[in-house]
Design a protein around this motif. Structure first.
Motif, PDB file in Angstrom:
ATOM      1  N   GLY A   1       0.775  -1.079   0.006  1.00 22.77           N
ATOM      2  CA  GLY A   1      -0.277  -0.131  -0.560  1.00 22.77           C
ATOM      3  C   GLY A   1       0.628   1.517   0.108  1.00 22.77           C
ATOM      4  N   VAL A   2       1.978   1.129   0.277  1.00 17.51           N
ATOM      5  CA  VAL A   2       2.364   2.618   0.718  1.00 17.51           C
ATOM      6  C   VAL A   2       3.218   2.603  -0.784  1.00 17.51           C
ATOM      7  CG1 VAL A   2       4.925   3.235   1.632  1.00 17.51           C
ATOM      8  CG2 VAL A   2       3.886   1.852   3.525  1.00 17.51           C
ATOM      9  N   HIS A   3       3.494   1.697  -1.774  1.00 15.57           N
ATOM     10  CA  HIS A   3       4.146   2.050  -2.541  1.00 15.57           C
ATOM     11  C   HIS A   3       2.517   2.286  -4.155  1.00 15.57           C
ATOM     12  CE1 HIS A   3       7.934   2.084  -1.656  1.00 15.57           C
ATOM     13  NE2 HIS A   3       7.442   0.925  -1.044  1.00 15.57           N
ATOM     14  N   ARG A   4       2.319   2.442  -4.144  1.00 18.98           N
ATOM     15  CA  ARG A   4       0.716   2.758  -4.652  1.00 18.98           C
ATOM     16  C   ARG A   4       0.571   4.099  -5.689  1.00 18.98           C
ATOM     17  NH1 ARG A   4      -4.892  -0.728  -3.678  1.00 18.98           N
ATOM     18  NH2 ARG A   4      -3.966  -2.365  -2.460  1.00 18.98           N
ATOM     19  N   ASN A   5       1.096   4.485  -5.550  1.00 15.47           N
ATOM     20  CA  ASN A   5       1.508   5.419  -6.359  1.00 15.47           C
ATOM     21  C   ASN A   5       2.947   5.818  -7.255  1.00 15.47           C
ATOM     22  OD1 ASN A   5      -1.241   6.538  -5.905  1.00 15.47           O
ATOM     23  ND2 ASN A   5      -0.511   7.736  -4.231  1.00 15.47           N
ATOM     24  N   ALA A   6       3.567   5.299  -6.527  1.00 16.12           N
ATOM     25  CA  ALA A   6       4.860   5.295  -7.001  1.00 16.12           C
ATOM     26  C   ALA A   6       4.738   5.211  -8.742  1.00 16.12           C
ATOM     27  CB  ALA A   6       6.118   4.061  -6.995  1.00 16.12           C
ATOM     28  N   ARG A   7       5.539   5.605  -9.827  1.00 16.19           N
ATOM     29  CA  ARG A   7       5.479   5.405 -10.868  1.00 16.19           C
ATOM     30  C   ARG A   7       6.921   4.755 -11.888  1.00 16.19           C
ATOM     31  NH1 ARG A   7       0.674   5.785 -12.870  1.00 16.19           N
ATOM     32  NH2 ARG A   7      -0.436   7.483 -11.862  1.00 16.19           N
ATOM     33  N   CYS A   8       6.614   4.367 -12.915  1.00 17.32           N
ATOM     34  CA  CYS A   8       8.031   3.859 -13.237  1.00 17.32           C
ATOM     35  C   CYS A   8       9.345   4.783 -13.266  1.00 17.32           C
ATOM     36  CB  CYS A   8       8.017   3.352 -14.408  1.00 17.32           C
ATOM     37  SG  CYS A   8       8.673   1.945 -15.360  1.00 17.32           S
ATOM     38  N   ARG A   9      10.477   4.424 -13.100  1.00 15.65           N
ATOM     39  CA  ARG A   9      11.530   5.072 -13.383  1.00 15.65           C
ATOM     40  C   ARG A   9      13.184   4.142 -14.334  1.00 15.65           C
ATOM     41  NH1 ARG A   9      11.631   9.873 -13.159  1.00 15.65           N
ATOM     42  NH2 ARG A   9      13.742   9.671 -12.751  1.00 15.65           N
ATOM     43  N   GLY A  10      12.266   3.427 -14.655  1.00 14.72           N
ATOM     44  CA  GLY A  10      12.897   2.031 -15.711  1.00 14.72           C
ATOM     45  C   GLY A  10      13.340   2.738 -17.142  1.00 14.72           C
ATOM     46  N   PRO A  11      14.016   2.595 -17.963  1.00 20.09           N
ATOM     47  CA  PRO A  11      14.665   1.775 -17.842  1.00 20.09           C
ATOM     48  C   PRO A  11      16.494   2.146 -17.123  1.00 20.09           C
ATOM     49  CG  PRO A  11      15.666   1.899 -19.193  1.00 20.09           C
ATOM     50  CD  PRO A  11      14.057   2.331 -19.413  1.00 20.09           C
ATOM     51  N   TYR A  12      16.367   2.919 -16.233  1.00 21.41           N
ATOM     52  CA  TYR A  12      17.868   3.912 -16.229  1.00 21.41           C
ATOM     53  C   TYR A  12      18.330   4.374 -15.087  1.00 21.41           C
ATOM     54  CZ  TYR A  12      18.570   4.092 -21.707  1.00 21.41           C
ATOM     55  OH  TYR A  12      18.423   3.299 -22.598  1.00 21.41           O
TER      56      TYR A  12
ATOM     57  N   ALA B   1      19.901   0.134 -15.714  1.00 26.59           N
ATOM     58  CA  ALA B   1      19.908   0.387 -14.689  1.00 26.59           C
ATOM     59  C   ALA B   1      22.093   0.473 -14.084  1.00 26.59           C
ATOM     60  CB  ALA B   1      19.183   0.650 -13.552  1.00 26.59           C
ATOM     61  N   SER B   2      22.486   1.717 -13.139  1.00 28.35           N
ATOM     62  CA  SER B   2      23.491   2.162 -12.378  1.00 28.35           C
ATOM     63  C   SER B   2      23.101   1.484 -10.942  1.00 28.35           C
ATOM     64  CB  SER B   2      23.679   3.648 -12.796  1.00 28.35           C
ATOM     65  OG  SER B   2      23.011   4.368 -11.371  1.00 28.35           O
ATOM     66  N   GLY B   3      24.061   1.155 -10.882  1.00 26.19           N
ATOM     67  CA  GLY B   3      24.076   0.345  -8.772  1.00 26.19           C
ATOM     68  C   GLY B   3      23.671  -1.252  -8.241  1.00 26.19           C
ATOM     69  N   VAL B   4      22.646  -1.594 -10.140  1.00 25.58           N
ATOM     70  CA  VAL B   4      22.154  -3.011  -9.594  1.00 25.58           C
ATOM     71  C   VAL B   4      22.435  -4.084  -8.623  1.00 25.58           C
ATOM     72  CG1 VAL B   4      19.908  -4.502 -10.648  1.00 25.58           C
ATOM     73  CG2 VAL B   4      20.040  -2.362 -11.564  1.00 25.58           C
ATOM     74  N   LEU B   5      22.161  -5.064  -7.933  1.00 23.48           N
ATOM     75  CA  LEU B   5      22.634  -5.246  -7.251  1.00 23.48           C
ATOM     76  C   LEU B   5      22.894  -6.779  -8.819  1.00 23.48           C
ATOM     77  CD1 LEU B   5      21.446  -5.303  -3.948  1.00 23.48           C
ATOM     78  CD2 LEU B   5      23.670  -4.868  -4.749  1.00 23.48           C
ATOM     79  N   TRP B   6      23.869  -7.585  -8.406  1.00 26.71           N
ATOM     80  CA  TRP B   6      24.195  -9.025  -8.742  1.00 26.71           C
ATOM     81  C   TRP B   6      24.275  -9.868  -7.900  1.00 26.71           C
ATOM     82  CZ3 TRP B   6      21.101  -9.580 -12.955  1.00 26.71           C
ATOM     83  CH2 TRP B   6      21.586 -10.576 -13.504  1.00 26.71           C
ATOM     84  N   PRO B   7      23.364 -11.330  -7.861  1.00 30.51           N
ATOM     85  CA  PRO B   7      22.909 -11.376  -8.020  1.00 30.51           C
ATOM     86  C   PRO B   7      21.007 -10.556  -8.023  1.00 30.51           C
ATOM     87  CG  PRO B   7      22.351 -12.708  -6.543  1.00 30.51           C
ATOM     88  CD  PRO B   7      23.472 -12.030  -5.857  1.00 30.51           C
ATOM     89  N   PRO B   8      20.196  -9.641  -8.531  1.00 29.40           N
ATOM     90  CA  PRO B   8      19.193  -8.919  -8.377  1.00 29.40           C
ATOM     91  C   PRO B   8      17.962  -9.179  -6.943  1.00 29.40           C
ATOM     92  CG  PRO B   8      18.647  -9.982 -11.040  1.00 29.40           C
ATOM     93  CD  PRO B   8      19.889 -10.637  -9.719  1.00 29.40           C
ATOM     94  N   VAL B   9      18.186  -8.549  -6.762  1.00 34.59           N
ATOM     95  CA  VAL B   9      16.984  -8.584  -5.534  1.00 34.59           C
ATOM     96  C   VAL B   9      15.372  -7.379  -5.822  1.00 34.59           C
ATOM     97  CG1 VAL B   9      16.527  -7.917  -3.497  1.00 34.59           C
ATOM     98  CG2 VAL B   9      18.899  -8.691  -4.247  1.00 34.59           C
ATOM     99  N   ILE B  10      14.295  -7.858  -6.213  1.00 35.09           N
ATOM    100  CA  ILE B  10      13.438  -6.960  -7.186  1.00 35.09           C
ATOM    101  C   ILE B  10      12.216  -7.371  -6.160  1.00 35.09           C
ATOM    102  CG2 ILE B  10      12.199  -7.329  -8.475  1.00 35.09           C
ATOM    103  CD1 ILE B  10      14.138  -9.081  -9.949  1.00 35.09           C
TER     104      ILE B  10
END
Length: 75
Positions: free
Chosen positions: A2-13, A55-64
């Protein structure tokens, strides 16, 4: 979720501040990608794959994290 319901996409960079250009997606974010020394990157399903690769700084393996509902899927 519920906290992120209004979040907009910032991808792909995932640029922040004056470097936020190139993010023309106005879809709601469904996923959030953890990044090193940067805020998490909210992305829509279309930009999830490209953001993991570009995108810069993405962890590997990714955490989604799932932060919203995937459009078109029933609960």
């Amino acid at each position: 979720m519920g906290v992120h319901r209004n979040a907009r996409c910032r991808g792909p960079y995932g640029g922040e501040g004056h470097r936020a250009g190139g993010t023309d997606c106005s879809d709601p974010a469904v996923f959030e990608i953890a990044r090193h020394d940067r805020p998490p990157l909210p992305v829509c399903p279309v930009h999830l794959g490209p953001a993991l690769l570009m995108a810069s700084g993405v962890l590997w393996p990714p955490v989604i994290h799932l932060i919203g509902r995937v459009p078109g899927l029933r609960p």
